[in-house]
Motif scaffolding. Structure first.
Motif, PDB file in Angstrom:
ATOM      1  N   PHE A  35       1.010  -1.664  -0.025  1.00 29.38           N
ATOM      2  CA  PHE A  35      -0.022  -0.225  -0.225  1.00 29.38           C
ATOM      3  C   PHE A  35       0.809   1.305   0.143  1.00 29.38           C
ATOM      4  O   PHE A  35       0.515   2.435  -0.768  1.00 29.38           O
ATOM      5  N   GLU A  36       2.148   0.948   0.429  1.00 26.20           N
ATOM      6  CA  GLU A  36       2.577   2.510   1.074  1.00 26.20           C
ATOM      7  C   GLU A  36       3.827   2.992  -0.214  1.00 26.20           C
ATOM      8  O   GLU A  36       4.012   3.591  -0.515  1.00 26.20           O
ATOM      9  N   ALA A  37       3.972   1.503  -0.916  1.00 28.32           N
ATOM     10  CA  ALA A  37       4.773   1.899  -2.157  1.00 28.32           C
ATOM     11  C   ALA A  37       3.911   2.167  -3.260  1.00 28.32           C
ATOM     12  O   ALA A  37       4.162   3.229  -4.294  1.00 28.32           O
ATOM     13  N   ALA A  38       2.826   2.050  -3.530  1.00 31.16           N
ATOM     14  CA  ALA A  38       1.691   2.706  -4.465  1.00 31.16           C
ATOM     15  C   ALA A  38       1.266   3.857  -4.318  1.00 31.16           C
ATOM     16  O   ALA A  38       1.218   4.738  -4.902  1.00 31.16           O
ATOM     17  N   CYS A  39       1.366   4.314  -3.092  1.00 31.39           N
ATOM     18  CA  CYS A  39       0.705   5.558  -2.705  1.00 31.39           C
ATOM     19  C   CYS A  39       1.953   6.711  -2.727  1.00 31.39           C
ATOM     20  O   CYS A  39       1.875   7.784  -3.214  1.00 31.39           O
ATOM     21  N   ARG A  40       3.274   6.087  -2.447  1.00 34.29           N
ATOM     22  CA  ARG A  40       4.636   7.250  -2.814  1.00 34.29           C
ATOM     23  C   ARG A  40       5.023   6.809  -3.892  1.00 34.29           C
ATOM     24  O   ARG A  40       5.089   7.935  -4.964  1.00 34.29           O
ATOM     25  N   VAL A  64      -8.402   8.925  -3.089  1.00 31.46           N
ATOM     26  CA  VAL A  64      -8.991   8.516  -1.687  1.00 31.46           C
ATOM     27  C   VAL A  64      -7.809   7.492  -1.202  1.00 31.46           C
ATOM     28  O   VAL A  64      -7.940   6.446  -1.892  1.00 31.46           O
ATOM     29  N   GLU A  65      -7.260   8.295  -0.241  1.00 30.38           N
ATOM     30  CA  GLU A  65      -5.616   6.754   0.025  1.00 30.38           C
ATOM     31  C   GLU A  65      -6.260   7.271   2.052  1.00 30.38           C
ATOM     32  O   GLU A  65      -6.655   7.556   2.158  1.00 30.38           O
ATOM     33  N   PHE A  66      -6.586   5.486   1.933  1.00 30.57           N
ATOM     34  CA  PHE A  66      -7.549   4.970   3.581  1.00 30.57           C
ATOM     35  C   PHE A  66      -6.373   3.499   3.775  1.00 30.57           C
ATOM     36  O   PHE A  66      -6.573   2.578   3.451  1.00 30.57           O
ATOM     37  N   SER A  67      -5.720   4.433   5.094  1.00 35.63           N
ATOM     38  CA  SER A  67      -4.671   3.675   5.605  1.00 35.63           C
ATOM     39  C   SER A  67      -5.275   2.524   5.642  1.00 35.63           C
ATOM     40  O   SER A  67      -4.077   1.550   6.324  1.00 35.63           O
ATOM     41  N   PRO A  68      -6.390   2.118   6.807  1.00 31.68           N
ATOM     42  CA  PRO A  68      -6.671   1.909   7.668  1.00 31.68           C
ATOM     43  C   PRO A  68      -7.255   0.368   6.807  1.00 31.68           C
ATOM     44  O   PRO A  68      -6.765  -0.969   7.448  1.00 31.68           O
ATOM     45  N   ALA A  69      -7.018   0.250   5.744  1.00 29.44           N
ATOM     46  CA  ALA A  69      -7.882  -0.971   5.007  1.00 29.44           C
ATOM     47  C   ALA A  69      -6.455  -0.987   3.944  1.00 29.44           C
ATOM     48  O   ALA A  69      -6.849  -2.142   3.105  1.00 29.44           O
ATOM     49  N   TYR A  70      -5.720  -0.593   3.808  1.00 31.03           N
ATOM     50  CA  TYR A  70      -4.482  -0.746   2.895  1.00 31.03           C
ATOM     51  C   TYR A  70      -4.744  -0.473   1.531  1.00 31.03           C
ATOM     52  O   TYR A  70      -5.276  -1.229   0.484  1.00 31.03           O
ATOM     53  N   ALA A  71      -6.322   0.031   0.643  1.00 27.13           N
ATOM     54  CA  ALA A  71      -7.243   1.193   0.140  1.00 27.13           C
ATOM     55  C   ALA A  71      -6.789   1.808  -0.653  1.00 27.13           C
ATOM     56  O   ALA A  71      -6.290   2.915   0.300  1.00 27.13           O
ATOM     57  N   ILE A  72      -7.113   2.313  -1.916  1.00 29.59           N
ATOM     58  CA  ILE A  72      -7.157   3.495  -2.860  1.00 29.59           C
ATOM     59  C   ILE A  72      -8.125   3.451  -3.527  1.00 29.59           C
ATOM     60  O   ILE A  72      -8.568   2.351  -3.455  1.00 29.59           O
ATOM     61  N   LYS A  73      -8.585   4.494  -3.251  1.00 30.48           N
ATOM     62  CA  LYS A  73     -10.686   4.329  -4.598  1.00 30.48           C
ATOM     63  C   LYS A  73     -10.554   5.909  -4.606  1.00 30.48           C
ATOM     64  O   LYS A  73      -9.990   6.801  -4.310  1.00 30.48           O
TER      65      LYS A  73
END
Length: 107
Positions: A35-40, A64-73
């Motif tokens: 998740f963090e790699a995708a966000c970066r 939206v990046e939603f870190s509690p679920a390791y999700a991007i919407k």
């Protein structure tokens, strides 16, 4: 750094209605590192989504990046309202395929 396709690090890649005029694309990653790699990498952005779906960038109405679920919407305007004449996916559940070819570098 190795380049990998999104399905290798995501446990869920799906689409669904977000009302009759919008479509939501969900990517849920297998773990925090992915998740963090995708966000970066900012792989999911307005420009990329617009290109993948053949729409204008202003038709991508939210990411939206939603870190509690390791999700991007990502939410986009549907080309046809759900159930309209000429619309082929009333539930919006078959629109995630363009995301399957996205690649990113893993560190």
């Amino acid at each position: 750094m190795p380049v990998i396709k999104l399905p290798e690090i995501a446990s869920v890649i799906r689409s669904k209605n977000s009302g009759p005029y919008e479509l939501t694309l969900d990517i849920i990653f297998k773990d925090q590192k992915s998740f963090e790699a995708a966000c970066r990498s900012q792989i999911v952005n307005q420009s990329t989504i617009a290109k993948l779906y053949g729409i204008q960038e202003d038709e991508v109405i939210g990411i939206v990046e939603f870190s509690p679920a390791y999700a991007i919407k990502a939410t986009i305007i549907r080309p046809y309202p759900s159930g309209a004449l000429g619309e082929t996916d009333v539930y919006g559940a078959q629109q995630h395929a363009p995301l399957l070819d996205l690649e990113l570098e893993m560190d």
